[in-house]
Design a protein around this motif. Structure first.
Motif, PDB file in Angstrom:
ATOM      1  N   MET A   1     -17.188 -24.791  40.197  1.00 29.29           N
ATOM      2  CA  MET A   1     -17.116 -24.110  41.576  1.00 29.29           C
ATOM      3  C   MET A   1     -16.650 -22.738  41.321  1.00 29.29           C
ATOM      4  N   PHE A   2     -17.417 -21.713  41.956  1.00 27.68           N
ATOM      5  CA  PHE A   2     -17.530 -20.291  41.962  1.00 27.68           C
ATOM      6  C   PHE A   2     -16.210 -19.793  42.914  1.00 27.68           C
ATOM      7  N   GLU A   3     -15.748 -18.486  42.631  1.00 28.23           N
ATOM      8  CA  GLU A   3     -14.863 -18.269  43.345  1.00 28.23           C
ATOM      9  C   GLU A   3     -15.380 -16.418  43.577  1.00 28.23           C
ATOM     10  N   ILE A   4     -15.149 -15.794  44.531  1.00 26.16           N
ATOM     11  CA  ILE A   4     -15.279 -14.477  44.817  1.00 26.16           C
ATOM     12  C   ILE A   4     -14.309 -13.687  44.242  1.00 26.16           C
ATOM     13  N   ILE A   5     -14.623 -12.709  43.495  1.00 24.99           N
ATOM     14  CA  ILE A   5     -13.461 -11.759  42.975  1.00 24.99           C
ATOM     15  C   ILE A   5     -13.083 -10.734  43.852  1.00 24.99           C
ATOM     16  N   ASN A   6     -11.759 -10.725  44.139  1.00 23.64           N
ATOM     17  CA  ASN A   6     -11.053  -9.785  45.016  1.00 23.64           C
ATOM     18  C   ASN A   6      -9.985  -9.062  44.245  1.00 23.64           C
ATOM     19  N   GLN A   7      -9.350  -8.269  44.893  1.00 16.57           N
ATOM     20  CA  GLN A   7      -8.133  -7.212  44.342  1.00 16.57           C
ATOM     21  C   GLN A   7      -7.419  -7.956  43.544  1.00 16.57           C
ATOM     22  N   ASN A   8      -6.855  -9.352  43.873  1.00 21.25           N
ATOM     23  CA  ASN A   8      -5.993  -9.898  42.967  1.00 21.25           C
ATOM     24  C   ASN A   8      -6.685 -10.602  41.682  1.00 21.25           C
ATOM     25  N   THR A   9      -7.608 -10.675  41.609  1.00 21.16           N
ATOM     26  CA  THR A   9      -8.425 -11.291  40.620  1.00 21.16           C
ATOM     27  C   THR A   9      -9.127 -10.286  39.745  1.00 21.16           C
ATOM     28  N   LEU A  10      -9.468  -8.935  40.220  1.00 19.51           N
ATOM     29  CA  LEU A  10     -10.259  -8.098  39.702  1.00 19.51           C
ATOM     30  C   LEU A  10      -9.801  -7.783  38.075  1.00 19.51           C
ATOM     31  N   ALA A  11      -8.568  -7.828  37.794  1.00 19.02           N
ATOM     32  CA  ALA A  11      -7.942  -7.440  36.467  1.00 19.02           C
ATOM     33  C   ALA A  11      -8.588  -8.326  35.629  1.00 19.02           C
ATOM     34  N   GLU A  12      -8.356  -9.665  35.850  1.00 17.71           N
ATOM     35  CA  GLU A  12      -8.755 -10.819  35.273  1.00 17.71           C
ATOM     36  C   GLU A  12     -10.318 -10.773  35.012  1.00 17.71           C
ATOM     37  N   PHE A  13     -11.075 -10.448  35.675  1.00 19.44           N
ATOM     38  CA  PHE A  13     -12.561 -10.199  35.952  1.00 19.44           C
ATOM     39  C   PHE A  13     -12.885  -9.357  34.781  1.00 19.44           C
ATOM     40  N   GLU A  14     -12.264  -7.912  34.995  1.00 19.92           N
ATOM     41  CA  GLU A  14     -12.555  -7.100  33.985  1.00 19.92           C
ATOM     42  C   GLU A  14     -12.171  -7.548  32.653  1.00 19.92           C
ATOM     43  N   ALA A  15     -10.971  -8.046  32.438  1.00 20.50           N
ATOM     44  CA  ALA A  15     -10.618  -8.500  31.037  1.00 20.50           C
ATOM     45  C   ALA A  15     -11.587  -9.367  30.616  1.00 20.50           C
ATOM     46  N   PHE A  16     -12.332 -10.375  31.291  1.00 17.26           N
ATOM     47  CA  PHE A  16     -13.097 -11.194  31.047  1.00 17.26           C
ATOM     48  C   PHE A  16     -14.522 -10.631  30.517  1.00 17.26           C
ATOM     49  N   ILE A  17     -14.940  -9.815  31.403  1.00 10.72           N
ATOM     50  CA  ILE A  17     -16.187  -8.781  30.979  1.00 10.72           C
ATOM     51  C   ILE A  17     -16.051  -8.045  29.731  1.00 10.72           C
ATOM     52  N   GLU A  18     -15.034  -7.482  29.579  1.00  6.73           N
ATOM     53  CA  GLU A  18     -14.637  -6.917  28.212  1.00  6.73           C
ATOM     54  C   GLU A  18     -14.376  -7.552  27.043  1.00  6.73           C
ATOM     55  N   LYS A  19     -14.005  -8.771  27.251  1.00 11.59           N
ATOM     56  CA  LYS A  19     -13.868  -9.514  25.881  1.00 11.59           C
ATOM     57  C   LYS A  19     -15.001 -10.411  25.599  1.00 11.59           C
ATOM     58  N   HIS A  20     -15.808 -10.782  26.473  1.00 11.07           N
ATOM     59  CA  HIS A  20     -16.895 -11.706  26.289  1.00 11.07           C
ATOM     60  C   HIS A  20     -18.076 -11.114  25.604  1.00 11.07           C
ATOM     61  N   PRO A  21     -18.613 -11.754  24.541  1.00 10.76           N
ATOM     62  CA  PRO A  21     -19.677 -11.283  23.562  1.00 10.76           C
ATOM     63  C   PRO A  21     -20.858 -10.853  24.522  1.00 10.76           C
ATOM     64  N   LYS A  22     -21.209 -11.436  25.609  1.00  8.13           N
ATOM     65  CA  LYS A  22     -22.181 -10.725  26.774  1.00  8.13           C
ATOM     66  C   LYS A  22     -21.689  -9.796  27.643  1.00  8.13           C
ATOM     67  N   GLY A  23     -20.491  -9.668  27.293  1.00  7.01           N
ATOM     68  CA  GLY A  23     -19.829  -8.509  28.672  1.00  7.01           C
ATOM     69  C   GLY A  23     -20.567  -7.330  28.226  1.00  7.01           C
ATOM     70  N   HIS A  24     -20.518  -6.463  29.357  1.00  5.83           N
ATOM     71  CA  HIS A  24     -21.318  -4.976  29.446  1.00  5.83           C
ATOM     72  C   HIS A  24     -20.646  -4.251  30.377  1.00  5.83           C
ATOM     73  N   PHE A  25     -20.436  -2.876  30.087  1.00  6.52           N
ATOM     74  CA  PHE A  25     -19.919  -1.949  31.139  1.00  6.52           C
ATOM     75  C   PHE A  25     -20.574  -2.017  32.434  1.00  6.52           C
ATOM     76  N   LEU A  26     -22.043  -2.194  32.291  1.00  5.91           N
ATOM     77  CA  LEU A  26     -22.897  -2.505  33.576  1.00  5.91           C
ATOM     78  C   LEU A  26     -22.346  -3.714  34.606  1.00  5.91           C
ATOM     79  N   GLN A  27     -21.632  -4.575  33.880  1.00  8.93           N
ATOM     80  CA  GLN A  27     -21.281  -5.957  34.697  1.00  8.93           C
ATOM     81  C   GLN A  27     -19.701  -5.541  35.268  1.00  8.93           C
ATOM     82  N   SER A  28     -19.155  -4.329  34.985  1.00  7.04           N
ATOM     83  CA  SER A  28     -17.763  -4.069  35.404  1.00  7.04           C
ATOM     84  C   SER A  28     -17.755  -3.283  36.964  1.00  7.04           C
ATOM     85  N   SER A  29     -16.530  -3.312  37.346  1.00  9.01           N
ATOM     86  CA  SER A  29     -16.614  -2.834  38.757  1.00  9.01           C
ATOM     87  C   SER A  29     -16.665  -1.267  38.577  1.00  9.01           C
ATOM     88  N   ARG A  30     -16.523  -0.660  37.145  1.00 10.04           N
ATOM     89  CA  ARG A  30     -16.488   0.634  37.027  1.00 10.04           C
ATOM     90  C   ARG A  30     -17.868   1.076  37.073  1.00 10.04           C
TER      91      ARG A  30
END
Length: 128
Positions: A1-30
């Motif tokens: 099941m999917f969940e919408i990222i909010n301020q409480n889960t944004l840091a976890e989302f960003e950490a996932f994007i940074e560490k995943h092999p397919k992660g990329h800056f263009l997928q970050s909130s930055r």
């Protein structure tokens, strides 16, 4: 099941994007801050262990003079593309949220629906 990222889960989302092999800056909130004329929304799929196993950030821009929005999912989704269940859930969220209806009218992109169906999101594709 999917969940919408909010301020409480944004840091976890960003950490996932940074560490995943397919992660990329263009997928970050930055990146969304750079694209300030666009709205940002992100979604994640969690595994049975509660950890994020797939995520996708979407930049949304209303099109002038048309009752539709353009979606920009650059370098995403971020997941194991062989994991059809996760990939399908991310596509299902996008279809349900943005493709199936926009401003109350049915909008359908057959190529996107075909991709969603192939990834396991056939029910979300709406059946056209």
């Amino acid at each position: 099941m999917f969940e919408i990222i909010n301020q409480n889960t944004l840091a976890e989302f960003e950490a996932f994007i940074e560490k995943h092999p397919k992660g990329h800056f263009l997928q970050s909130s930055r990146w969304a801050k750079v694209k300030s004329a666009w709205d940002f929304q992100a979604v994640a799929v969690r595994g049975n262990d509660g950890q994020i196993k797939g995520a996708m950030s979407v930049l949304i821009r209303k099109m002038p003079m048309f009752p539709v929005s353009m979606l920009y999912i650059c370098r995403g989704p971020v997941c194991d593309l062989d994991d059809k269940e996760t990939f399908g859930q991310l596509l299902e969220w996008a279809v349900k949220t943005y493709v199936a209806t926009e401003e109350g009218s049915k909008i359908f992109n057959k190529a996107f629906a075909k991709a969603a169906e192939a990834a396991g999101g056939a029910e979300a594709a709406g059946g056209e």
